[in-house]
Design a protein around this motif. Structure first.
Motif, PDB file in Angstrom:
ATOM      1  N   ALA A 139       0.843  -1.187   0.000  1.00  0.00           N
ATOM      2  CA  ALA A 139       0.000   0.000   0.000  1.00  0.00           C
ATOM      3  C   ALA A 139       0.884   1.245   0.000  1.00  0.00           C
ATOM      4  O   ALA A 139       0.522   2.284  -0.559  1.00  0.00           O
ATOM      5  CB  ALA A 139      -0.927  -0.005   1.214  1.00  0.00           C
ATOM      6  N   LEU A 140       2.052   1.136   0.650  1.00  0.00           N
ATOM      7  CA  LEU A 140       3.109   2.138   0.535  1.00  0.00           C
ATOM      8  C   LEU A 140       4.208   1.493  -0.314  1.00  0.00           C
ATOM      9  O   LEU A 140       4.924   0.608   0.141  1.00  0.00           O
ATOM     10  CB  LEU A 140       3.652   2.535   1.917  1.00  0.00           C
ATOM     11  CG  LEU A 140       2.690   3.307   2.817  1.00  0.00           C
ATOM     12  CD1 LEU A 140       3.320   3.540   4.190  1.00  0.00           C
ATOM     13  CD2 LEU A 140       2.305   4.644   2.187  1.00  0.00           C
ATOM     14  N   GLU A 141       4.319   1.915  -1.552  1.00  0.00           N
ATOM     15  CA  GLU A 141       5.230   1.287  -2.495  1.00  0.00           C
ATOM     16  C   GLU A 141       6.665   1.754  -2.271  1.00  0.00           C
ATOM     17  O   GLU A 141       6.907   2.820  -1.694  1.00  0.00           O
ATOM     18  CB  GLU A 141       4.803   1.619  -3.930  1.00  0.00           C
ATOM     19  CG  GLU A 141       3.431   1.081  -4.295  1.00  0.00           C
ATOM     20  CD  GLU A 141       3.055   1.423  -5.726  1.00  0.00           C
ATOM     21  OE1 GLU A 141       3.810   2.167  -6.395  1.00  0.00           O
ATOM     22  OE2 GLU A 141       2.000   0.935  -6.182  1.00  0.00           O
ATOM     23  N   PRO A 142       7.645   0.964  -2.722  1.00  0.00           N
ATOM     24  CA  PRO A 142       9.035   1.427  -2.680  1.00  0.00           C
ATOM     25  C   PRO A 142       9.183   2.788  -3.342  1.00  0.00           C
ATOM     26  O   PRO A 142       8.606   3.050  -4.396  1.00  0.00           O
ATOM     27  CB  PRO A 142       9.769   0.339  -3.475  1.00  0.00           C
ATOM     28  CG  PRO A 142       8.964  -0.899  -3.256  1.00  0.00           C
ATOM     29  CD  PRO A 142       7.532  -0.418  -3.233  1.00  0.00           C
ATOM     30  N   GLY A 143       9.942   3.648  -2.685  1.00  0.00           N
ATOM     31  CA  GLY A 143      10.135   5.001  -3.190  1.00  0.00           C
ATOM     32  C   GLY A 143       9.196   6.026  -2.593  1.00  0.00           C
ATOM     33  O   GLY A 143       9.410   7.224  -2.742  1.00  0.00           O
ATOM     34  N   THR A 144       8.155   5.566  -1.886  1.00  0.00           N
ATOM     35  CA  THR A 144       7.212   6.497  -1.264  1.00  0.00           C
ATOM     36  C   THR A 144       7.915   7.302  -0.170  1.00  0.00           C
ATOM     37  O   THR A 144       8.632   6.744   0.662  1.00  0.00           O
ATOM     38  CB  THR A 144       6.025   5.739  -0.645  1.00  0.00           C
ATOM     39  OG1 THR A 144       5.356   5.013  -1.662  1.00  0.00           O
ATOM     40  CG2 THR A 144       5.053   6.707   0.024  1.00  0.00           C
TER      41      THR A 144
END
Length: 242
Positions: free
Chosen positions: A34-39
């Motif tokens: 839900a919180l992707e890499p890079g967020t």
């Protein structure tokens, strides 16, 4: 970062540590992508969105950094890390070693109640798959494995492995929707449960090895599909997964 997404499912329990709850919430969002890499995560904005002081958010982010799930830039921001393959591989080796011993012991113990609980988790997973409920499917996947640890009275090890498996879990989250992986998981869980019920320790271990051999064997296709999610690792030679 969409603050509405961050706050939608967070409800503070005043009887528990706020930092632990923020950690659990953020970790779940990271592991489920839900919180992707890079967020980017602003500590101040997260604290304001959750209606908390900055301290519990800082403590939660510090724990997540130790697990390799976020990177903290002092006086700047925090960013969700890309998936670390070495961390995933090491979590896999730990999990495989422990669970091979667990299924061997459970099969030799011959406890029909454990087999029934495992089969019940498979039924729940199948219902989620038929309803196209990926989140529920993965939840009951964890229930299946947790049931084994509970039956073996190894819950301290369960929590230790869960805490070390964030990167492996994110890889599996990418893999489960692809190439019949979910159906294979159902077949493998069924095989493990049936072998335990039959007292077939070797069979249970064989099914478990098959079950934990999937995700990283698909690493090339996962990298091609999600190039921004997975850290490059030219020397990676592991062929493992779950």
């Amino acid at each position: 970062m969409t603050l509405e997404r961050l706050t939608a499912t967070f409800r503070l329990d005043r009887s528990r540590s706020a930092a632990s709850q923020v950690y659990d919430h953020l970790r779940e969002m990271i592991v489920t992508l839900a919180l992707e890499p890079g967020t980017s995560l602003s500590r101040t904005q997260v604290a304001e969105a959750l209606e908390l002081s900055p301290m519990p958010v800082r403590d939660a982010l510090s724990r997540l950094e130790k697990e390799g799930l976020v990177e903290i830039f002092p006086q700047h921001l925090t960013r969700v890390c890309a998936i670390d393959l070495d961390s995933a591989r090491q979590a896999h080796v730990l999990r495989l070693s422990v669970e091979l011993e667990i299924v061997h012991g459970l099969a030799n113990a011959g406890d029909p109640a454990t087999a029934r609980l495992l089969q019940a988790a498979v039924i729940k997973q199948r219902a989620c798959l038929e309803a196209d409920d990926l989140g529920g499917f993965i939840l009951f996947d964890q229930e299946f494995h947790k049931t084994m640890y509970e039956a073996a009275q190894l819950m301290t090890i369960w929590h230790m492995i869960r805490g070390a498996s964030g990167n492996l879990d994110r890889l599996r989250r990418l893999h489960v929707p692809l190439n019949g992986k979910a159906q294979a998981v159902l077949e493998e869980h069924t095989g493990i449960a049936q072998a335990i019920a039959a007292g077939d320790a070797a069979g249970a271990q064989a099914w478990l090895r098959r079950h934990l051999s999937g995700t990283l064997t698909e690493l090339d296709s996962l990298r091609a599909r999600y190039p921004d999610f997975i850290l490059p690792m030219a020397d990676f030679t592991g062929r493992a997964g779950g």
